[in-house]
Write a protein that holds these residues in place. Structure first.
Motif, PDB file in Angstrom:
ATOM      1  N   ASP A 162       0.820  -1.216   0.000  1.00 14.79           N
ATOM      2  CA  ASP A 162       0.000   0.000   0.000  1.00 14.79           C
ATOM      3  C   ASP A 162       0.853   1.265   0.000  1.00 14.79           C
ATOM      4  O   ASP A 162       0.475   2.285  -0.583  1.00 14.79           O
ATOM      5  N   VAL A 163       2.035   1.198   0.611  1.00 14.24           N
ATOM      6  CA  VAL A 163       2.951   2.349   0.627  1.00 14.24           C
ATOM      7  C   VAL A 163       3.519   2.577  -0.781  1.00 14.24           C
ATOM      8  O   VAL A 163       3.595   3.714  -1.255  1.00 14.24           O
ATOM      9  N   VAL A 164       3.898   1.498  -1.458  1.00 12.70           N
ATOM     10  CA  VAL A 164       4.417   1.604  -2.824  1.00 12.70           C
ATOM     11  C   VAL A 164       3.337   2.164  -3.746  1.00 12.70           C
ATOM     12  O   VAL A 164       3.585   3.069  -4.550  1.00 12.70           O
ATOM     13  N   PHE A 165       2.124   1.659  -3.602  1.00 11.25           N
ATOM     14  CA  PHE A 165       0.998   2.111  -4.430  1.00 11.25           C
ATOM     15  C   PHE A 165       0.760   3.616  -4.231  1.00 11.25           C
ATOM     16  O   PHE A 165       0.642   4.370  -5.197  1.00 11.25           O
ATOM     17  N   ALA A 166       0.704   4.053  -2.979  1.00  7.52           N
ATOM     18  CA  ALA A 166       0.477   5.475  -2.677  1.00  7.52           C
ATOM     19  C   ALA A 166       1.598   6.343  -3.249  1.00  7.52           C
ATOM     20  O   ALA A 166       1.348   7.446  -3.756  1.00  7.52           O
ATOM     21  N   ALA A 167       2.819   5.862  -3.194  1.00 10.68           N
ATOM     22  CA  ALA A 167       3.959   6.632  -3.696  1.00 10.68           C
ATOM     23  C   ALA A 167       3.837   6.873  -5.196  1.00 10.68           C
ATOM     24  O   ALA A 167       4.107   7.974  -5.683  1.00 10.68           O
ATOM     25  N   ILE A 168       3.410   5.861  -5.944  1.00  6.83           N
ATOM     26  CA  ILE A 168       3.303   5.988  -7.398  1.00  6.83           C
ATOM     27  C   ILE A 168       2.261   7.037  -7.794  1.00  6.83           C
ATOM     28  O   ILE A 168       2.385   7.677  -8.833  1.00  6.83           O
ATOM     29  N   LEU A 169       1.273   7.271  -6.948  1.00  2.79           N
ATOM     30  CA  LEU A 169       0.201   8.226  -7.258  1.00  2.79           C
ATOM     31  C   LEU A 169       0.479   9.642  -6.747  1.00  2.79           C
ATOM     32  O   LEU A 169      -0.262  10.569  -7.055  1.00  2.79           O
ATOM     33  N   ASP A 170       1.536   9.829  -5.992  1.00  6.95           N
ATOM     34  CA  ASP A 170       1.834  11.117  -5.364  1.00  6.95           C
ATOM     35  C   ASP A 170       2.641  12.004  -6.316  1.00  6.95           C
ATOM     36  O   ASP A 170       3.732  11.624  -6.737  1.00  6.95           O
ATOM     37  N   PRO A 171       2.141  13.223  -6.657  1.00 11.09           N
ATOM     38  CA  PRO A 171       2.860  14.072  -7.611  1.00 11.09           C
ATOM     39  C   PRO A 171       4.258  14.484  -7.138  1.00 11.09           C
ATOM     40  O   PRO A 171       5.170  14.613  -7.958  1.00 11.09           O
ATOM     41  N   GLU A 172       4.453  14.675  -5.836  1.00 10.36           N
ATOM     42  CA  GLU A 172       5.783  15.032  -5.339  1.00 10.36           C
ATOM     43  C   GLU A 172       6.752  13.869  -5.514  1.00 10.36           C
ATOM     44  O   GLU A 172       7.924  14.068  -5.848  1.00 10.36           O
ATOM     45  N   VAL A 173       6.272  12.659  -5.290  1.00  9.12           N
ATOM     46  CA  VAL A 173       7.104  11.479  -5.478  1.00  9.12           C
ATOM     47  C   VAL A 173       7.443  11.333  -6.958  1.00  9.12           C
ATOM     48  O   VAL A 173       8.586  11.074  -7.327  1.00  9.12           O
TER      49      VAL A 173
END
Length: 171
Positions: free
Chosen positions: A14-25
């Motif tokens: 879930d952390v990897v998934f959230a990171a891929i969707l984050d514009p700053e990441v």
């Protein structure tokens, strides 16, 4: 040009998934990104400066996320125009498999196309550049989630954690 690869990332799915969707990441992971703004629903606007062989260009483009299966799969499509340098467009299907509580297998299948001056550089240069960009993006994502590779010089445990964990407070 098509390519695929996979990486084991020491972070929960879930952390990897959230990171891929984050514009700053995304901004931190995309090599040469000057800006990435937007959201999952409307897509992201990005400005990326890159040098491919002798051609250096600033690409302005749009990235869209679709076919989203929470914590499992994302299809990413995008295209950018680099003025006289030409255009680039492509997509990636990213799948996440939970290997353990803090271990995720990230697999990606990428397809990219270029046109204009970039296409005149030849497929070997373009294919090599595209592979390098994809590998660098996912390496940056992995480092952001896991932290830099541990070395004898890094003593502070807080420095070992990735920036995404610090950003979200998920340690």
């Amino acid at each position: 040009m098509k390519m695929q690869d996979q990486r084991e990332i020491k972070a929960a799915r879930d952390v990897v998934f959230a990171a891929i969707l984050d514009p700053e990441v995304l901004k931190d992971c995309i090599p040469g990104a000057d800006s990435v703004e937007g959201n999952v629903e409307d897509g992201y606007e990005a400005v990326v400066t890159q040098k491919v062989g002798p051609v250096k260009a600033t690409f302005k483009g749009h990235v869209q996320m679709s076919e989203i299966v929470q914590n499992e799969k994302i299809t990413i499509t995008g295209e950018g125009k680099g003025g006289a340098a030409g255009f680039a467009k492509g997509g990636a299907v990213v799948t996440l498999e939970e290997l353990g509580p803090e271990l995720t297998m990230l697999s990606y299948d990428v397809e990219a196309k270029v046109g204009g001056k970039l296409a005149q550089l030849g497929s070997r240069i373009i294919d090599g550049f595209s592979k390098k960009m994809a590998d660098q993006f996912f390496a940056n994502l992995q480092e952001g989630l896991e932290g830099p590779a541990e070395t004898a010089e890094v003593e502070d445990e807080a420095l070992k954690k990735g920036w995404f964990k610090r950003l979200t407070g998920k340690a």
